[in-house]
Motif scaffolding. Structure first.
Motif, mmCIF file in Angstrom:
data_model
loop_
_atom_site.group_PDB
_atom_site.id
_atom_site.type_symbol
_atom_site.label_atom_id
_atom_site.label_comp_id
_atom_site.label_asym_id
_atom_site.label_seq_id
_atom_site.Cartn_x
_atom_site.Cartn_y
_atom_site.Cartn_z
ATOM 1 N N LEU A 1 1.651 -1.681 4.716
ATOM 2 C CA LEU A 1 1.147 -2.681 5.649
ATOM 3 C C LEU A 1 2.274 -3.093 6.583
ATOM 4 O O LEU A 1 3.456 -3.063 6.227
ATOM 5 C CB LEU A 1 0.626 -3.907 4.889
ATOM 6 N N SER A 2 1.925 -3.491 7.784
ATOM 7 C CA SER A 2 2.942 -3.811 8.783
ATOM 8 C C SER A 2 3.600 -5.160 8.551
ATOM 9 O O SER A 2 4.667 -5.429 9.109
ATOM 10 C CB SER A 2 2.331 -3.765 10.190
ATOM 11 N N ALA A 3 2.989 -6.026 7.724
ATOM 12 C CA ALA A 3 3.567 -7.342 7.412
ATOM 13 C C ALA A 3 2.795 -7.920 6.227
ATOM 14 O O ALA A 3 1.818 -7.319 5.744
ATOM 15 C CB ALA A 3 3.486 -8.270 8.621
ATOM 16 N N GLU B 1 -5.981 -3.765 8.776
ATOM 17 C CA GLU B 1 -5.438 -2.541 8.191
ATOM 18 C C GLU B 1 -6.175 -2.311 6.872
ATOM 19 O O GLU B 1 -6.162 -3.161 5.983
ATOM 20 C CB GLU B 1 -3.930 -2.697 7.989
ATOM 21 N N TYR B 2 -6.817 -1.143 6.757
ATOM 22 C CA TYR B 2 -7.705 -0.930 5.615
ATOM 23 C C TYR B 2 -7.255 0.259 4.762
ATOM 24 O O TYR B 2 -6.627 1.200 5.239
ATOM 25 C CB TYR B 2 -9.154 -0.764 6.072
ATOM 26 N N THR B 3 -7.602 0.187 3.477
ATOM 27 C CA THR B 3 -7.157 1.166 2.491
ATOM 28 C C THR B 3 -8.205 2.254 2.290
ATOM 29 O O THR B 3 -9.260 2.267 2.927
ATOM 30 C CB THR B 3 -6.877 0.474 1.152
ATOM 31 N N ASP B 4 -7.897 3.137 1.358
ATOM 32 C CA ASP B 4 -8.844 4.194 1.016
ATOM 33 C C ASP B 4 -10.008 3.610 0.210
ATOM 34 O O ASP B 4 -9.914 2.521 -0.352
ATOM 35 C CB ASP B 4 -8.144 5.280 0.197
ATOM 36 N N VAL B 5 -11.089 4.382 0.121
ATOM 37 C CA VAL B 5 -12.278 3.934 -0.603
ATOM 38 C C VAL B 5 -11.978 3.817 -2.092
ATOM 39 O O VAL B 5 -11.411 4.735 -2.708
ATOM 40 C CB VAL B 5 -13.452 4.913 -0.374
ATOM 41 N N THR C 1 0.832 -1.197 0.000
ATOM 42 C CA THR C 1 0.000 0.000 0.000
ATOM 43 C C THR C 1 0.873 1.256 0.000
ATOM 44 O O THR C 1 1.891 1.327 0.700
ATOM 45 C CB THR C 1 -0.937 0.020 1.217
ATOM 46 N N ALA C 2 0.453 2.228 -0.798
ATOM 47 C CA ALA C 2 1.183 3.489 -0.885
ATOM 48 C C ALA C 2 0.903 4.356 0.341
ATOM 49 O O ALA C 2 -0.094 4.186 1.033
ATOM 50 C CB ALA C 2 0.774 4.225 -2.159
ATOM 51 N N THR D 1 -3.813 2.236 -1.798
ATOM 52 C CA THR D 1 -3.391 3.399 -1.013
ATOM 53 C C THR D 1 -3.987 3.332 0.389
ATOM 54 O O THR D 1 -5.186 3.080 0.556
ATOM 55 C CB THR D 1 -3.829 4.712 -1.689
ATOM 56 N N ARG D 2 -3.144 3.570 1.370
ATOM 57 C CA ARG D 2 -3.548 3.645 2.777
ATOM 58 C C ARG D 2 -3.009 4.962 3.306
ATOM 59 O O ARG D 2 -1.883 5.076 3.753
ATOM 60 C CB ARG D 2 -2.984 2.441 3.530
ATOM 61 N N THR D 3 -3.841 5.974 3.213
ATOM 62 C CA THR D 3 -3.384 7.336 3.446
ATOM 63 C C THR D 3 -2.885 7.556 4.869
ATOM 64 O O THR D 3 -1.842 8.185 5.085
ATOM 65 C CB THR D 3 -4.514 8.335 3.138
ATOM 66 N N ASN D 4 -3.617 7.039 5.852
ATOM 67 C CA ASN D 4 -3.278 7.319 7.246
ATOM 68 C C ASN D 4 -2.892 6.043 7.996
ATOM 69 O O ASN D 4 -3.492 4.984 7.792
ATOM 70 C CB ASN D 4 -4.467 7.968 7.961
ATOM 71 N N SER D 5 -1.926 6.184 8.878
ATOM 72 C CA SER D 5 -1.524 5.038 9.700
ATOM 73 C C SER D 5 -2.605 4.646 10.693
ATOM 74 O O SER D 5 -2.563 3.559 11.275
ATOM 75 C CB SER D 5 -0.237 5.364 10.452
#
Length: 540
Positions: free
Chosen positions: A173-175, A196-200, A168-169, A205-209
């Protein structure tokens, strides 16, 4: 000449599979096995041969194709991962168009973005696939991590799908994730005990931690599946169900609408069999160490049972004795949930296939064609097996036009074995001379082998009956040649069983076997017995 002493009638109609050797305290019609037999959907009293299995493709054109590790069906196309010689020791993606019976070429496959092929035995983390927008996201334990934690198949142009491996940009992801699912048009990844979830509509892309949920304790999430949930105030709402081995959690809402919520459904029931978890119109089926279970749209977890009053499933032994839960797999089509697993039954370890029929609310099986990954397409199942690598198969859920009664061209036998018939309340030995069995009078010529066993499954006597349909089907004979009309529909009628000797027993078990054909149909067994007047050799 009929026996003259006082006679007592017995009726046995096969109704479903049970663990019990004795049917007295189970249900009428309980059977120890219904191998390769299923329920006739038109006749509640009748068993017929299960549909056979036909090859879809053998991956001609691939370089040294091997084991299929995962697949899903979108429309008429099957997308999946298969080990091959394209990149030695790696899985490659494939796309098979079922309607065109042809493969679609996938671009972008390299050694670096292909996951390492996994072992065929032992505990493993099954790969998963999910569609988010125009991309199929693939989790696979063979991805190396780092910049490549999961695979992406871009199907925005279905005729030219493209493959890549990525992470993910913005926020990685942590693993390497264990599973992925689409919820609220986001990709939710199971990473350890985190979601851990991505953007809509952007699974890359996962904008925020902060786009993460911590699910319960530190135990790994085993799999994810969506569920429409019925509520009293909001109607039907979407939910994501996260399974652990001994827990089940529910995610609702979304961070955008500020109603994202995580709640548990159970803190002691879960599953270690990710591929047994199947979403159906009625809810979610899954198996665990206590047996088969079901989550209804109200979020209630119940065993898979015949009626609400029943507390335990008809069969639990195959699931309790499963030798490797991570290798179990299941699928649903029509009203049929089928699950295949390695298990030990009565001292024999083997891979077995069990079917739960929602219309009859009973189990049948075990069936002899086994598989390691299963899915649905239209009115049939798509299967693949580690025992038949580089091949996709399809099997119909019901007996209908076009169905075959062979497995990949090989004949198979249907076998009914009843539990010991219910106790009569009489302590004496029983003697049977006259018996009838309802068998098919339509379809193909079918020969039935009939065996009567005592309570320890020792053979007392055997008999054989050949049912030859009289007459001919319309259009298959010459008019006025004397042929009578015959029906293609299996209609059972009673046949007298030609026993070779009187059957003397305390407990009795019926076994009926025949090679599978469109004519195989087994109905009710009737017999009359008389008291022998002694118990264990002593007169009474």
């Amino acid at each position: 000449m009929p026996i003259r002493q006082k006679q007592y009638p017995i009726r046995f109609t096969p109704r479903g599979l049970a663990d019990a050797f004795d049917a007295t305290d189970t249900f009428p019609g309980a059977c120890l096995s219904l191998v390769n037999l299923c329920f006739d959907q038109s006749n509640p009293e009748v068993l017929v041969a299960r549909p056979g299995v036909v090859e879809l493709t053998d991956f001609t054109g691939f370089t040294a194709p091997g084991t299929i590790s995962v697949f899903i069906t979108i429309g008429s196309t099957v997308y999946g991962m298969i080990s091959s010689g394209l990149n030695t020791g790696k899985d490659q993606p494939f796309a098979y168009d079922h309607s065109a019976a042809a493969f679609i070429t996938i671009s972008g496959i390299t050694n670096g973005n292909s996951p390492t092929t996994q072992a065929l035995t032992g505990t493993w983390t099954p790969p998963t696939m999910s569609v988010i927008g125009t991309r199929i996201i693939v989790t696979h334990p063979g991805f190396p991590g780092g910049a490549t934690k999961f695979g992406v198949l871009d199907i925005s142009v279905s005729a030219t799908p493209a493959w890549s491996g990525t992470d993910t940009a913005t926020t990685a992801l942590s693993a390497v994730p264990r599973a992925v699912a689409n919820f609220r048009n986001r990709a939710y990844f199971a990473v350890g005990n985190f979601l851990e979830y991505t953007d809509v509509l952007d699974p890359l892309t996962r904008t925020n931690s902060t786009q993460v949920l911590t699910v319960g304790d530190t135990a790994n999430i085993t799999t994810l599946v969506g569920l429409p949930v019925q509520t009293t105030s909001s109607g039907v709402v979407a939910a994501l169900i996260a399974f652990k081995e001994f827990q089940i959690w529910q995610v609702t809402g979304d961070s955008v609408t500020s109603d994202l919520a995580l709640n548990y459904l159970s803190l002691n029931v879960g599953t270690a069999a990710p591929r047994s978890v199947v979403l159906t119109p009625k809810g979610i089926y899954f198996i665990n160490i206590a047996g088969p279970f079901f989550i209804n749209p109200l979020g209630a977890i119940r065993p898979v049972v015949y009626s609400p009053e029943q507390e335990v499933s008809d069969i639990v032994a195959p699931f309790q004795n499963c030798t490797e839960f991570s290798r179990a797999c299941a699928a649903y089509s029509g009203s049929l949930y089928r699950v295949c697993l390695d298990t030990t039954i009565r001292g024999t370890t083997a891979r077995r296939d069990y079917w739960f029929d929602e219309l009859r609310k009973r189990w049948n099986g075990p069936h002899t064609f086994t598989y390691d990954c299963a899915g649905q397409h239209a009115n049939h199942f798509i299967l693949c097996s580690n025992a038949s690598t580089n091949r996709l198969f399809h099997s119909f859920a019901r007996t209908e036009s076009g169905v075959v009664f062979t497995d990949d061209g090989a004949a198979f036998t249907g076998t009914l074995q009843s539990s010991a018939l219910p106790k009569t309340g009489k302590m004496t030995e029983k003697q049977v001379v006259e018996s009838t069995l309802e068998l098919s009078g339509g379809g193909a010529v079918t020969t039935y082998s009939i065996t009567w066993q005592d309570g320890e499954q020792n053979t007392i006597d055997t008999a054989s009956l050949t049912v030859d349909p009289a007459g001919g089907l319309w259009g298959s004979f010459v008019w006025n040649d004397g042929t009578l009309w015959s029906s293609a529909i299996n209609i059972v009628k009673p046949y007298t069983i030609p026993w070779n000797k009187p059957l003397v027993f305390k407990k009795g078990i019926l076994q009926v076997a025949a090679v599978a054909t469109d004519g195989l149909s087994i109905g009710s067994f009737f017999t009359r017995y008389q008291d022998c007047g002694y118990v264990g050799g002593a007169e009474v």
